[in-house]
Design a protein around this motif. Structure first.
Motif, PDB file in Angstrom:
ATOM      1  N   LYS A  37       0.916  -1.027   0.083  1.00 26.23           N
ATOM      2  CA  LYS A  37      -0.032  -0.104   0.177  1.00 26.23           C
ATOM      3  C   LYS A  37       0.756   1.197   0.162  1.00 26.23           C
ATOM      4  CE  LYS A  37      -3.895  -2.218   2.447  1.00 26.23           C
ATOM      5  NZ  LYS A  37      -4.578  -2.315   3.884  1.00 26.23           N
ATOM      6  N   ASN A  38       2.247   1.180   0.341  1.00 25.74           N
ATOM      7  CA  ASN A  38       2.970   2.232   0.377  1.00 25.74           C
ATOM      8  C   ASN A  38       3.603   2.436  -0.930  1.00 25.74           C
ATOM      9  OD1 ASN A  38       2.626   2.430   3.186  1.00 25.74           O
ATOM     10  ND2 ASN A  38       4.371   1.084   3.466  1.00 25.74           N
ATOM     11  N   TYR A  39       3.426   1.815  -1.796  1.00 24.78           N
ATOM     12  CA  TYR A  39       3.838   1.927  -3.122  1.00 24.78           C
ATOM     13  C   TYR A  39       2.686   2.051  -4.175  1.00 24.78           C
ATOM     14  CZ  TYR A  39       8.026   0.340  -1.073  1.00 24.78           C
ATOM     15  OH  TYR A  39       9.209   0.126  -0.121  1.00 24.78           O
ATOM     16  N   LYS A  40       2.945   2.540  -5.480  1.00 18.70           N
ATOM     17  CA  LYS A  40       2.287   2.748  -6.683  1.00 18.70           C
ATOM     18  C   LYS A  40       2.158   1.370  -7.298  1.00 18.70           C
ATOM     19  CE  LYS A  40       1.681   5.484 -10.752  1.00 18.70           C
ATOM     20  NZ  LYS A  40       2.154   6.743 -11.572  1.00 18.70           N
ATOM     21  N   VAL A  41       0.771   0.773  -7.159  1.00 14.30           N
ATOM     22  CA  VAL A  41       0.450  -0.626  -7.821  1.00 14.30           C
ATOM     23  C   VAL A  41      -0.518  -0.314  -8.636  1.00 14.30           C
ATOM     24  CG1 VAL A  41      -0.185  -3.153  -7.367  1.00 14.30           C
ATOM     25  CG2 VAL A  41       1.070  -1.497  -5.619  1.00 14.30           C
ATOM     26  N   ILE A  42      -0.262  -0.578 -10.340  1.00 11.15           N
ATOM     27  CA  ILE A  42      -1.056  -0.407 -11.051  1.00 11.15           C
ATOM     28  C   ILE A  42      -1.537  -1.606 -11.593  1.00 11.15           C
ATOM     29  CG2 ILE A  42      -1.395   0.612 -13.519  1.00 11.15           C
ATOM     30  CD1 ILE A  42       1.639   1.737 -11.407  1.00 11.15           C
ATOM     31  N   GLU A  43      -2.803  -1.896 -11.613  1.00  8.41           N
ATOM     32  CA  GLU A  43      -3.650  -3.240 -11.934  1.00  8.41           C
ATOM     33  C   GLU A  43      -3.991  -3.272 -13.473  1.00  8.41           C
ATOM     34  OE1 GLU A  43      -6.594  -6.327  -9.791  1.00  8.41           O
ATOM     35  OE2 GLU A  43      -6.991  -4.147  -9.366  1.00  8.41           O
ATOM     36  N   LEU A  44      -3.447  -4.019 -14.513  1.00  6.85           N
ATOM     37  CA  LEU A  44      -3.581  -4.099 -15.827  1.00  6.85           C
ATOM     38  C   LEU A  44      -4.696  -5.075 -16.225  1.00  6.85           C
ATOM     39  CD1 LEU A  44       0.160  -4.145 -16.674  1.00  6.85           C
ATOM     40  CD2 LEU A  44      -1.255  -2.347 -16.796  1.00  6.85           C
ATOM     41  N   GLY A  45      -5.094  -6.236 -15.356  1.00 11.69           N
ATOM     42  CA  GLY A  45      -6.185  -7.168 -15.769  1.00 11.69           C
ATOM     43  C   GLY A  45      -7.451  -6.634 -15.619  1.00 11.69           C
ATOM     44  N   PRO A  46      -8.515  -7.118 -16.363  1.00 10.65           N
ATOM     45  CA  PRO A  46      -9.765  -6.797 -15.994  1.00 10.65           C
ATOM     46  C   PRO A  46     -10.213  -7.543 -14.664  1.00 10.65           C
ATOM     47  CG  PRO A  46      -9.414  -8.475 -17.857  1.00 10.65           C
ATOM     48  CD  PRO A  46      -7.935  -8.130 -17.525  1.00 10.65           C
ATOM     49  N   LYS A  47     -11.201  -7.095 -14.357  1.00  9.59           N
ATOM     50  CA  LYS A  47     -11.483  -7.508 -12.619  1.00  9.59           C
ATOM     51  C   LYS A  47     -12.457  -8.930 -12.774  1.00  9.59           C
ATOM     52  CE  LYS A  47     -10.949  -3.581 -10.617  1.00  9.59           C
ATOM     53  NZ  LYS A  47      -9.865  -3.287  -9.770  1.00  9.59           N
ATOM     54  N   PHE A  48     -12.889  -9.241 -13.898  1.00 13.93           N
ATOM     55  CA  PHE A  48     -13.610 -10.608 -13.932  1.00 13.93           C
ATOM     56  C   PHE A  48     -12.663 -11.580 -13.873  1.00 13.93           C
ATOM     57  CE2 PHE A  48     -12.885  -9.701 -18.417  1.00 13.93           C
ATOM     58  CZ  PHE A  48     -12.589 -10.767 -18.996  1.00 13.93           C
ATOM     59  N   ILE A  49     -11.443 -11.266 -14.381  1.00 11.48           N
ATOM     60  CA  ILE A  49     -10.514 -12.787 -14.426  1.00 11.48           C
ATOM     61  C   ILE A  49      -9.592 -12.842 -13.132  1.00 11.48           C
ATOM     62  CG2 ILE A  49     -10.136 -12.753 -16.860  1.00 11.48           C
ATOM     63  CD1 ILE A  49      -7.631 -11.542 -16.734  1.00 11.48           C
ATOM     64  N   LYS A  50      -9.928 -11.882 -12.255  1.00 12.40           N
ATOM     65  CA  LYS A  50      -9.262 -12.128 -10.726  1.00 12.40           C
ATOM     66  C   LYS A  50      -9.198 -13.445 -10.307  1.00 12.40           C
ATOM     67  CE  LYS A  50      -8.710  -8.443  -8.071  1.00 12.40           C
ATOM     68  NZ  LYS A  50      -8.918  -7.399  -6.930  1.00 12.40           N
ATOM     69  N   LYS A  51     -10.354 -14.062 -10.164  1.00 10.28           N
ATOM     70  CA  LYS A  51     -10.506 -15.451  -9.640  1.00 10.28           C
ATOM     71  C   LYS A  51      -9.794 -16.561 -10.378  1.00 10.28           C
ATOM     72  CE  LYS A  51     -14.991 -14.957  -7.454  1.00 10.28           C
ATOM     73  NZ  LYS A  51     -16.381 -15.775  -7.494  1.00 10.28           N
ATOM     74  N   LEU A  52      -9.347 -16.408 -11.702  1.00 10.63           N
ATOM     75  CA  LEU A  52      -8.536 -17.358 -12.398  1.00 10.63           C
ATOM     76  C   LEU A  52      -7.248 -17.234 -12.028  1.00 10.63           C
ATOM     77  CD1 LEU A  52      -9.937 -16.544 -16.004  1.00 10.63           C
ATOM     78  CD2 LEU A  52     -10.412 -18.456 -14.484  1.00 10.63           C
ATOM     79  N   SER A  53      -6.629 -16.251 -11.289  1.00 12.75           N
ATOM     80  CA  SER A  53      -5.310 -16.172 -10.941  1.00 12.75           C
ATOM     81  C   SER A  53      -5.135 -17.187  -9.603  1.00 12.75           C
ATOM     82  CB  SER A  53      -4.781 -14.768 -10.258  1.00 12.75           C
ATOM     83  OG  SER A  53      -5.624 -14.609  -9.045  1.00 12.75           O
ATOM     84  N   ARG A  54      -5.988 -17.802  -9.136  1.00 13.78           N
ATOM     85  CA  ARG A  54      -5.851 -18.669  -8.170  1.00 13.78           C
ATOM     86  C   ARG A  54      -6.219 -20.252  -8.750  1.00 13.78           C
ATOM     87  NH1 ARG A  54      -5.047 -16.239  -3.377  1.00 13.78           N
ATOM     88  NH2 ARG A  54      -5.800 -14.185  -3.386  1.00 13.78           N
ATOM     89  N   SER A  55      -6.244 -20.320  -9.904  1.00 15.50           N
ATOM     90  CA  SER A  55      -6.673 -21.558 -10.537  1.00 15.50           C
ATOM     91  C   SER A  55      -5.384 -22.207 -11.379  1.00 15.50           C
ATOM     92  CB  SER A  55      -7.876 -21.294 -11.609  1.00 15.50           C
ATOM     93  OG  SER A  55      -7.656 -22.669 -12.369  1.00 15.50           O
ATOM     94  N   PHE A  56      -5.035 -23.423 -11.036  1.00 16.03           N
ATOM     95  CA  PHE A  56      -3.644 -23.606 -11.696  1.00 16.03           C
ATOM     96  C   PHE A  56      -3.966 -23.722 -13.218  1.00 16.03           C
ATOM     97  CE2 PHE A  56      -0.966 -27.186 -12.996  1.00 16.03           C
ATOM     98  CZ  PHE A  56       0.256 -26.896 -12.687  1.00 16.03           C
ATOM     99  N   ILE A  57      -4.873 -24.150 -13.874  1.00 15.73           N
ATOM    100  CA  ILE A  57      -5.083 -24.121 -15.368  1.00 15.73           C
ATOM    101  C   ILE A  57      -5.766 -22.612 -15.570  1.00 15.73           C
ATOM    102  CG2 ILE A  57      -6.550 -24.751 -17.481  1.00 15.73           C
ATOM    103  CD1 ILE A  57      -4.476 -26.818 -16.612  1.00 15.73           C
ATOM    104  N   GLY A  58      -6.320 -21.985 -14.996  1.00 10.43           N
ATOM    105  CA  GLY A  58      -6.943 -20.863 -14.915  1.00 10.43           C
ATOM    106  C   GLY A  58      -6.114 -19.720 -15.360  1.00 10.43           C
TER     107      GLY A  58
END
Length: 387
Positions: free
Chosen positions: A48-69
């Motif tokens: 939170k102390n740094y500039k973090v820019i999120e590039l990915g669309p919100k709807f694919i956030k859950k896929l980041s926790r899926s091995f295949i996704g």
């Protein structure tokens, strides 16, 4: 310098997230983070102390926790644009997949990669393991094989956009060499740092073991529980703490069910730094049993507090621990049941030889301190390379 640092997902308290955060804290350069997924509630608060820019669309956030996704993020790479003209250096932090960002983002002669690992899911050794223990059904096996084949093509193209590769161990470098990814490119190895702050107070040795790792199949908590089931029958006074963030909810649920069949297993999810420190400081020993880990920061966190370590003989961390006292390395077989038995024997070996291992606390701390591989040193070394 101004550095644009891309890391695919900042969503948990894992070793890769720890490393990029510590680099930002110990670097003299200005670092802005770019990522496909940023889950500020489940990763380290200091982001939170740094500039973090999120590039990915919100709807694919859950896929980041899926091995295949996670494979779907390759598509996202084609639509992710970073304003590199505003930066002196482009640094890609990759554990596989992240290098695809170079397909549409490249700063000529100034694109670096810190390689935690190439994509292990597409590496033959890991593919054999996944086919044996993860994908047993016909359709899933062929989808996996096809996806790995496709990724290997993307991987080779992506690595052409990397001008200089920095590896976290000789082991991870050897895997990239095996895939012929950086022919005629410059490279080096910079081991991750770890906390070397030595405590003045006398630490206790309470009857419990600690294993800190994300809850995921490759971290092999299920294998450890099988080993523990045999161990605790002979040593009922001991407990086991499994600590980490939940990477795979179904896998975590299966671990919880498996733990009900034995005793003295405690789960700790999303613990604070203060609670984690106490677990380390008062344990009998730490355990690290991830499958063929490229480096592994966790083994050093317990050792820096003078605690014995039980770990697999196959991992990048062993490159720094060849003569370290208080370390028991168990044999890692291709068969998980045989490896489970080796792990159980190692735990028993430590208990049967308490004086030999637990009394080595000062010698362990001295050995790890002499490595001088704290996060400040890591930051200085990275800064020197990038400069």
């Amino acid at each position: 310098m101004k550095i644009a640092l891309f890391h695919p997902w900042i969503k948990s308290k894992g070793g890769a997230e720890k490393l990029i955060l510590e680099y930002a804290k110990n670097s003299k350069n200005q670092i802005d983070f770019y990522t496909w997924v940023y889950d500020k509630d489940k990763t380290f608060e200091e982001f939170k102390n740094y500039k973090v820019i999120e590039l990915g669309p919100k709807f694919i956030k859950k896929l980041s926790r899926s091995f295949i996704g996670r494979g779907f993020f390759l598509i996202s790479a084609f639509f992710s644009k970073i304003p590199l003209k505003n930066y002196d250096i482009f640094l890609v932090s990759t554990g596989g997949l992240a290098e695809a960002i170079t397909l549409t983002n490249h700063k000529k002669d100034k694109t670096y990669a810190y390689v935690h690992t190439i994509l292990r899911a597409a590496y033959q050794e890991d593919m054999d393991w996944n086919l044996k223990y993860r994908y047993k059904f016909f359709l899933k096996r062929w989808i996996y094989l096809l996806a790995a084949w496709f990724y290997r093509i993307i991987e080779k193209i992506s690595w052409k956009g990397i001008d200089y590769a920095i590896f976290n161990s000789e082991l991870s470098k050897s895997r990239a060499v095996n895939h012929k990814l950086f022919k005629n490119k410059k490279s080096c190895v910079v081991y991750p740092g770890f906390d070397l702050k030595i405590l003045n107070k006398k630490l206790e040795s309470k009857p419990y073991f600690v294993y800190v790792a994300r809850f995921g199949k490759a971290k092999r908590q299920d294998m450890l529980i099988k080993s523990w089931t045999k161990f605790v029958k002979k040593n009922s006074g001991y407990s086991l703490y499994l600590v980490g963030s939940v990477e795979n909810q179904n896998y975590f649920n299966s671990l919880y069910s498996l733990a009900q069949e034995t005793k003295n297993i405690n789960f700790k999810v999303g613990v604070s730094n203060e609670e984690l420190n106490k677990l380390y400081e008062n344990c009998t020993a730490t355990i690290f049993c991830a499958f063929a880990e490229d480096f592994g920061i966790v083994p050093f966190e317990g050792l820096a507090r003078g605690k014995p370590l039980i770990a697999s003989e196959y991992g990048g961390y062993t490159e720094l621990l060849k003569d370290c006292p208080g370390v028991i390395l168990f044999k890692d077989h291709k068969d998980i049941d045989k490896t489970s038995l080796e792990l159980e024997k190692s735990m028993q070996k430590l208990i049967d030889n308490k004086n030999k291992y637990i009394s080595k606390s000062n010698d362990i701390i001295k050995y790890v301190s002499n490595l001088k591989n704290d996060w400040k040193f890591f930051g200085q070394k990275m800064d020197k390379i990038l400069k």
